[in-house]
Enzyme design. Structure first.
Site, short mmCIF file in Angstrom:
data_model
loop_
_atom_site.label_atom_id
_atom_site.label_comp_id
_atom_site.label_asym_id
_atom_site.label_seq_id
_atom_site.Cartn_x
_atom_site.Cartn_y
_atom_site.Cartn_z
N GLY A 293 0.77 -1.24 0.00
CA GLY A 293 0.00 0.00 0.00
C GLY A 293 0.80 1.29 0.00
N ASP A 341 -7.92 -10.39 -8.77
CA ASP A 341 -6.85 -10.65 -9.71
C ASP A 341 -6.90 -9.58 -10.81
OD1 ASP A 341 -5.04 -11.58 -11.55
OD2 ASP A 341 -5.90 -13.59 -11.71
N CYS A 417 10.39 -4.00 -9.86
CA CYS A 417 11.63 -3.84 -9.09
C CYS A 417 12.64 -4.86 -9.60
CB CYS A 417 11.38 -3.98 -7.60
SG CYS A 417 10.54 -5.50 -7.11
#
Length: 479
Positions: A293, A341, A417
């Site tokens: 979050g 999803d 990332c």
């Protein structure tokens, strides 16, 4: 998790960042409430057990969760150092013993080798580590039968250290402490920077904060840190990099939402997505893979209190989705959080979002995490080369599923990332080739650890030390 002074053996001088903090002995405390010191052999047993679990495919997070909470801080610090030196340790063990010992014995032997092979980085004197590793072997049922073998190997290492280290220097996994396939992949993807990336992966990641600009300013918060002797330097638009990591509970105003912990590279997502949009007008934004979050919260912080920004945060994992709610509650922010999803919009888009197109979508896609190895040193040993192609397929599915939900003229920010090009530049180039209504806007592209400055990444302050990331901002053509 903050370190405390070294105990349980003969430490080498002052404690180094990320090395073994003290842990409570025997899981108990004294009557005055102060922790008792624990024998180093007990810590080594727990580290070796965690290493063995990781070798069997368990994540470092799960392996550490199985360690007694009182032992966990010290074990984590030692385990991270072992994982950062595991390539060298395994090469040294092979040089002495070509045949792999039983799993528990090999894990303990490699734990000791990883911690003592380099005197400059060792948290304890080598003889202390050897003695305590042998003691650990004698005290555990899974290694008791191999205690003499472990003792012999480690004593031999002490006698022949220089020759054994020199013998393993030519082995790339030993030199760089990464799997051979990982090193080869980086050399192909980043021929001018692969060594820099590998060195960064073996370093300690800084603790970087994101200041909540709705509750304070960068200057005021830095002053608050200075007042309690926490040194920091500005990074990015609203970030502060601490000179030393500290417990989050000790950060001024943390419980009141004045600041969050977020890497400098990750702090680019929200401003990149929102830059140029009129935040005074109603906007619908989707954070497609939102847990825990941080980026959802950053979007709301930038929009400001009272802004007509409607944010929907998706997370497929019900347990991880709870962390989104916790993050928003601490910061005093609100968003629609859905367990769903992102690759299957038919299951949630009409029912929970009314089938309305989004002005902007943030897709922080699942990836190999090859850009955050210094924070999660187990990743390099858990991943397989085949994971790259499998994850790239998932990323392509997510892009294909979410692109139709972007309104004409809207935008989608794709990020991972990862430093592997198949999950970044290669993924986006393939997407653009198959979607002629998509345009690539100025974007940072691949952010390489150790490169503090890159054109298009920030407007003002440099990024400082940051994780490896990839960003591509895609805009849909107007109808």
């Amino acid at each position: 998790m903050s370190p405390s002074p070294l105990k349980g053996g003969a430490p080498r001088g002052a404690q180094r960042q990320g090395q073994a903090p003290a842990v409570s002995a025997r899981g108990a405390t004294q009557h005055d409430g102060k922790p008792q010191s624990v024998a180093l052999w007990l810590q080594l047993l727990a580290v070796a057990g965690s290493l063995q679990a990781i070798r069997s495919g368990q994540s470092g997070t799960a392996a550490l969760a199985a360690v007694d909470a009182v032992l966990r801080p010290g074990v984590q610090a030692l385990l991270f150092q072992v994982l950062r030196q595991a390539g060298r340790a395994e090469a040294l063990r092979r040089a002495m013993v070509p045949r792999t010992p039983p799993p528990a014995a090999d894990a303990l032997l490699c734990t000791a080798l990883a911690l003592c092979w380099n005197p400059e980085e060792s948290p304890y004197e080598a003889f202390t580590l050897v003695n305590q590793a042998v003691e650990a072997a004698k005290r555990h049922a899974a290694t008791r039968a191999q205690s003499s073998f472990i003792n012999g190997c480690l004593r031999r290492f002490l006698r022949e250290r220089d020759a054994l280290v020199q013998r393993t220097d030519a082995d790339p996994p030993a030199r760089w402490n990464h799997p051979a396939w990982w090193i080869a992949r980086l050399r192909k993807d980043h021929p001018a920077q692969w060594e820099q990336i590998l060195r960064a992966n073996n370093a300690h990641a800084p603790m970087t904060l994101r200041v909540n600009v709705q509750k304070t300013t960068l200057t005021l918060y830095q002053q608050a840190l200075n007042a309690i002797n926490f040194d920091s330097s500005p990074v990015g638009m609203a970030g502060l990099e601490l000179s030393q990591p500290v417990p989050v509970q000790s950060l001024p105003g943390f419980a009141d939402g004045h600041v969050s912990v977020q890497d400098a590279a990750a702090q680019l997502a929200a401003p990149l997505l929102l830059e140029g949009l009129d935040l005074s007008q109603p906007l619908r934004v989707l954070d497609a893979c939102a847990a825990p979050g941080g980026k959802t919260a950053h979007l709301l912080e930038l929009a400001g209190e009272g802004a007509p920004l409607q944010v929907t945060a998706l997370e497929i994992d019900p347990t991880r989705s709870l962390r989104i709610g916790d993050t928003l509650q601490r910061l005093g922010l609100q968003a629609q959080v859905l367990v769903a999803d992102a690759a299957r919009p038919e299951a949630w888009w009409h029912q929970h979002c009314g089938g309305a197109l989004f002005d902007a979508i943030l897709l922080d896609a699942p990836c190999t995490a090859s850009g955050i190895v210094r924070r999660h040193p187990d990743v390099r040993w858990l991943r397989r080369e085949s994971d790259i192609a499998q994850l790239a397929q998932l990323q392509a599915r997510l892009l294909a599923a979410l692109w139709p939900l972007v309104r004409p003229g809207g935008r989608l920010l794709y990020c991972t990332c990862s430093v592997f090009r198949a999950e970044g530049e290669g993924q986006v180039q393939t997407f653009l080739a198959h979607n002629t209504d998509a345009q690539l806007l100025p974007s940072p592209g691949h952010l390489i650890p150790g490169n503090g400055d890159k054109a298009g990444s920030v407007r003002d302050n440099h990024l400082g030390e940051h994780d490896g990331f990839f960003y591509a901002l895609l805009q849909k053509s107007p109808q």
